[in-house]
Design a protein around this motif. Sequence first.
Motif, PDB file in Angstrom:
ATOM      1  N   TRP A  15       0.794  -1.109   0.159  1.00 61.43           N
ATOM      2  CA  TRP A  15       0.131  -0.153   0.128  1.00 61.43           C
ATOM      3  C   TRP A  15       0.959   1.524  -0.188  1.00 61.43           C
ATOM      4  O   TRP A  15       2.463   1.455   0.760  1.00 61.43           O
ATOM      5  CB  TRP A  15      -1.640   0.154   1.297  1.00 61.43           C
ATOM      6  CG  TRP A  15      -2.257  -1.346   0.982  1.00 61.43           C
ATOM      7  CD1 TRP A  15      -3.243  -0.528   1.135  1.00 61.43           C
ATOM      8  CD2 TRP A  15      -2.104  -2.710   2.251  1.00 61.43           C
ATOM      9  NE1 TRP A  15      -3.925  -1.769   1.127  1.00 61.43           N
ATOM     10  CE2 TRP A  15      -3.454  -2.733   1.280  1.00 61.43           C
ATOM     11  CE3 TRP A  15      -1.065  -3.499   1.654  1.00 61.43           C
ATOM     12  CZ2 TRP A  15      -3.916  -4.456   1.442  1.00 61.43           C
ATOM     13  CZ3 TRP A  15      -0.816  -4.200   2.351  1.00 61.43           C
ATOM     14  CH2 TRP A  15      -2.482  -5.068   1.689  1.00 61.43           C
ATOM     15  N   ASP A  16       0.188   1.701  -0.282  1.00 61.35           N
ATOM     16  CA  ASP A  16       0.712   3.891  -0.406  1.00 61.35           C
ATOM     17  C   ASP A  16       1.216   4.150   1.285  1.00 61.35           C
ATOM     18  O   ASP A  16       1.066   4.967   1.053  1.00 61.35           O
ATOM     19  CB  ASP A  16       0.523   4.492  -1.488  1.00 61.35           C
ATOM     20  CG  ASP A  16      -0.892   5.010  -1.638  1.00 61.35           C
ATOM     21  OD1 ASP A  16      -1.504   4.571  -1.240  1.00 61.35           O
ATOM     22  OD2 ASP A  16      -1.038   5.732  -2.522  1.00 61.35           O
ATOM     23  N   CYS A  17       0.964   3.973   1.713  1.00 59.81           N
ATOM     24  CA  CYS A  17       0.751   3.917   3.274  1.00 59.81           C
ATOM     25  C   CYS A  17       1.326   2.855   3.890  1.00 59.81           C
ATOM     26  O   CYS A  17       1.797   1.883   3.691  1.00 59.81           O
ATOM     27  CB  CYS A  17      -0.538   4.504   3.632  1.00 59.81           C
ATOM     28  SG  CYS A  17      -1.684   3.819   3.930  1.00 59.81           S
ATOM     29  N   ASP A  18       2.230   3.620   5.539  1.00 56.23           N
ATOM     30  CA  ASP A  18       2.946   3.049   6.516  1.00 56.23           C
ATOM     31  C   ASP A  18       1.895   1.492   6.746  1.00 56.23           C
ATOM     32  O   ASP A  18       2.487   0.916   6.879  1.00 56.23           O
ATOM     33  CB  ASP A  18       3.208   3.867   7.490  1.00 56.23           C
ATOM     34  CG  ASP A  18       4.338   3.319   8.265  1.00 56.23           C
ATOM     35  OD1 ASP A  18       5.362   2.782   7.920  1.00 56.23           O
ATOM     36  OD2 ASP A  18       3.972   2.993   9.633  1.00 56.23           O
ATOM     37  N   GLU A  19       0.912   1.702   7.547  1.00 52.77           N
ATOM     38  CA  GLU A  19      -0.157   1.026   8.005  1.00 52.77           C
ATOM     39  C   GLU A  19      -1.378   1.121   6.876  1.00 52.77           C
ATOM     40  O   GLU A  19      -1.559   1.892   6.793  1.00 52.77           O
ATOM     41  CB  GLU A  19       0.169   1.043   9.059  1.00 52.77           C
ATOM     42  CG  GLU A  19       1.321   0.853   9.393  1.00 52.77           C
ATOM     43  CD  GLU A  19       1.513   0.013  11.692  1.00 52.77           C
ATOM     44  OE1 GLU A  19       0.364   0.334  12.216  1.00 52.77           O
ATOM     45  OE2 GLU A  19       2.540  -0.239  12.031  1.00 52.77           O
ATOM     46  N   VAL A  20      -1.884  -0.671   7.465  1.00 53.32           N
ATOM     47  CA  VAL A  20      -3.800  -0.292   7.026  1.00 53.32           C
ATOM     48  C   VAL A  20      -4.093  -1.281   7.908  1.00 53.32           C
ATOM     49  O   VAL A  20      -5.306  -2.283   7.999  1.00 53.32           O
ATOM     50  CB  VAL A  20      -3.407  -1.220   5.848  1.00 53.32           C
ATOM     51  CG1 VAL A  20      -3.554  -0.425   4.858  1.00 53.32           C
ATOM     52  CG2 VAL A  20      -2.958  -2.424   5.698  1.00 53.32           C
ATOM     53  N   ASN A  21      -4.047  -0.401   9.461  1.00 53.05           N
ATOM     54  CA  ASN A  21      -4.684  -1.580  10.727  1.00 53.05           C
ATOM     55  C   ASN A  21      -6.589  -1.133   9.799  1.00 53.05           C
ATOM     56  O   ASN A  21      -6.845  -2.812  10.425  1.00 53.05           O
ATOM     57  CB  ASN A  21      -4.551  -0.404  11.779  1.00 53.05           C
ATOM     58  CG  ASN A  21      -5.093  -1.468  13.170  1.00 53.05           C
ATOM     59  OD1 ASN A  21      -4.880  -2.814  13.062  1.00 53.05           O
ATOM     60  ND2 ASN A  21      -4.564  -1.004  14.034  1.00 53.05           N
ATOM     61  N   LEU A  22      -6.714  -0.536   9.601  1.00 49.00           N
ATOM     62  CA  LEU A  22      -8.571  -0.257   9.586  1.00 49.00           C
ATOM     63  C   LEU A  22      -8.676  -1.156   8.455  1.00 49.00           C
ATOM     64  O   LEU A  22     -10.105  -1.523   9.281  1.00 49.00           O
ATOM     65  CB  LEU A  22      -8.822   1.635   9.227  1.00 49.00           C
ATOM     66  CG  LEU A  22      -7.807   2.467   9.739  1.00 49.00           C
ATOM     67  CD1 LEU A  22      -8.205   3.799  10.170  1.00 49.00           C
ATOM     68  CD2 LEU A  22      -8.776   1.980  11.922  1.00 49.00           C
ATOM     69  N   LEU A  23      -8.415  -1.664   7.966  1.00 46.16           N
ATOM     70  CA  LEU A  23      -8.707  -2.274   7.161  1.00 46.16           C
ATOM     71  C   LEU A  23      -9.508  -3.930   7.573  1.00 46.16           C
ATOM     72  O   LEU A  23      -9.852  -4.152   7.590  1.00 46.16           O
ATOM     73  CB  LEU A  23      -7.809  -2.272   5.221  1.00 46.16           C
ATOM     74  CG  LEU A  23      -8.093  -3.461   4.541  1.00 46.16           C
ATOM     75  CD1 LEU A  23      -9.417  -3.308   3.916  1.00 46.16           C
ATOM     76  CD2 LEU A  23      -6.379  -4.232   3.870  1.00 46.16           C
ATOM     77  N   TRP A  24      -7.866  -3.417   8.826  1.00 43.68           N
ATOM     78  CA  TRP A  24      -7.865  -5.447   9.392  1.00 43.68           C
ATOM     79  C   TRP A  24      -9.249  -5.502  10.292  1.00 43.68           C
ATOM     80  O   TRP A  24      -9.752  -6.543  10.541  1.00 43.68           O
ATOM     81  CB  TRP A  24      -6.893  -5.706   9.841  1.00 43.68           C
ATOM     82  CG  TRP A  24      -5.464  -5.829   9.134  1.00 43.68           C
ATOM     83  CD1 TRP A  24      -4.277  -5.673   8.632  1.00 43.68           C
ATOM     84  CD2 TRP A  24      -4.826  -7.739   9.025  1.00 43.68           C
ATOM     85  NE1 TRP A  24      -3.278  -6.298   7.784  1.00 43.68           N
ATOM     86  CE2 TRP A  24      -3.948  -7.306   7.829  1.00 43.68           C
ATOM     87  CE3 TRP A  24      -5.785  -8.460   8.555  1.00 43.68           C
ATOM     88  CZ2 TRP A  24      -3.163  -8.563   7.038  1.00 43.68           C
ATOM     89  CZ3 TRP A  24      -4.982  -9.490   8.144  1.00 43.68           C
ATOM     90  CH2 TRP A  24      -4.060  -9.337   7.232  1.00 43.68           C
ATOM     91  N   LYS A  25      -9.267  -3.811  10.650  1.00 41.04           N
ATOM     92  CA  LYS A  25     -10.685  -4.398  11.682  1.00 41.04           C
ATOM     93  C   LYS A  25     -12.064  -4.328  11.333  1.00 41.04           C
ATOM     94  O   LYS A  25     -12.777  -4.034  11.907  1.00 41.04           O
ATOM     95  CB  LYS A  25     -10.235  -2.647  12.070  1.00 41.04           C
ATOM     96  CG  LYS A  25      -8.932  -2.582  13.277  1.00 41.04           C
ATOM     97  CD  LYS A  25      -8.959  -3.180  14.431  1.00 41.04           C
ATOM     98  CE  LYS A  25     -10.278  -2.655  15.602  1.00 41.04           C
ATOM     99  NZ  LYS A  25     -10.117  -3.577  16.876  1.00 41.04           N
ATOM    100  N   HIS A  26     -12.262  -4.098   9.850  1.00 43.58           N
ATOM    101  CA  HIS A  26     -13.164  -3.985   9.294  1.00 43.58           C
ATOM    102  C   HIS A  26     -13.710  -5.683  10.065  1.00 43.58           C
ATOM    103  O   HIS A  26     -13.287  -6.268   9.956  1.00 43.58           O
ATOM    104  CB  HIS A  26     -13.437  -4.939   7.175  1.00 43.58           C
ATOM    105  CG  HIS A  26     -14.553  -4.153   7.168  1.00 43.58           C
ATOM    106  ND1 HIS A  26     -15.252  -3.113   6.880  1.00 43.58           N
ATOM    107  CD2 HIS A  26     -14.671  -5.266   6.014  1.00 43.58           C
ATOM    108  CE1 HIS A  26     -16.757  -4.252   6.152  1.00 43.58           C
ATOM    109  NE2 HIS A  26     -16.126  -5.104   6.005  1.00 43.58           N
TER     110      HIS A  26
END
Length: 274
Positions: A15-26
Amino acid sequence: MLRDLLTSAPGFGTWDCDEVNLLWKHGNLDVPHDEIPRERATPALAGYLHRSFDRVARRTRSAVVVEKTCAVSLRVPFTRALFPDARYVFIRRDGIDATASTMQRWNAPFELGYTLRKARYVPPGDFPRHLATLVQKRVVQRLRGEVRGEARDMRVSTWWGPRPHDFRTLQEHHPLEELAFIQWQRCVEQAADGLSGLPDDQLLEVVYEDFVADPQRGSSRLFDFLGHPGAAGHAATDAIVAGSVGKGRSRLGPEAVDRLEALGADTLARFGRG
C-alpha cells in the motif's frame, strides 16, 4: 525498514501508506483493541481481505504483497486463519532500542497527508466510526496536551500503535517509556506464540542487529525465503545502516533503563540483544 527493502525489488508491492490497520479491523469494530480472536476470522472477512490484497497486487503489478501493520503482531492466530498460506517475517530488536524509537512515534505531530493516505483504504461503511474516533483523539490531545521527553511524569492522554486488550489500564498506571516498552513486550511475545508451529517455509526470524550489520547477507536470506532469490540483487540495501543500534540506553538514561530491565527481564533475555 524491511518493508521498504522488499518493495524496492521488482515483483514486490504494498500500500502507499505505512499501515492499514483500519482495513484489518473491518467487521470487528466492536473489538476496542487489536487482539482480535481467531474465531472472528470468518469466510466473508477472508474474502474481503483477499480481494483487497489482490487489488494491491494488480495496481503495483506485484507477485508478492508485503504487509507490515504492527498491530498484526497481537493477532497472529486471527491472521493465520485468514491467510493460511502467508509467509511471515518475524523481526526482533533490542527492546530498549525499540522503546526509545517507539517513543518518538508516540510524540510525533499530526500529519494530515499521512492520515489521508490511510483513509483511502478504510472500508466505506467503517469510515464514520473511524472519523469520529480520530476527531475525539485530536480533541483530547488538544485539551490535555501530549508529553515530551523532558516531562517528568511522562503521562500520555491518547494511545499510539498496537493496542493490547488492557491498554486503557496500562495507560493509567505507566509513564510513556514503560508504555512503549510494554507495548514492545506484548507484541514480540504474542507474535512469537502465535507463529509457533509454522513450518520453516512459512516463517523466517530476523534479528535487527544482525541484519543491519550485514544487509546484503540478510537480504539474500530474506529473498531466498520468499522464493525470489534473484530479487536480492535489485534491493536497495545501501540505505540500511547500523547507527541506531545501542542508542536506546543513552536516550532513555540509566534510571529508566533499570526500570525497564526489571519490568521485562524475561522478555529481554528471550528477544532482546542488550
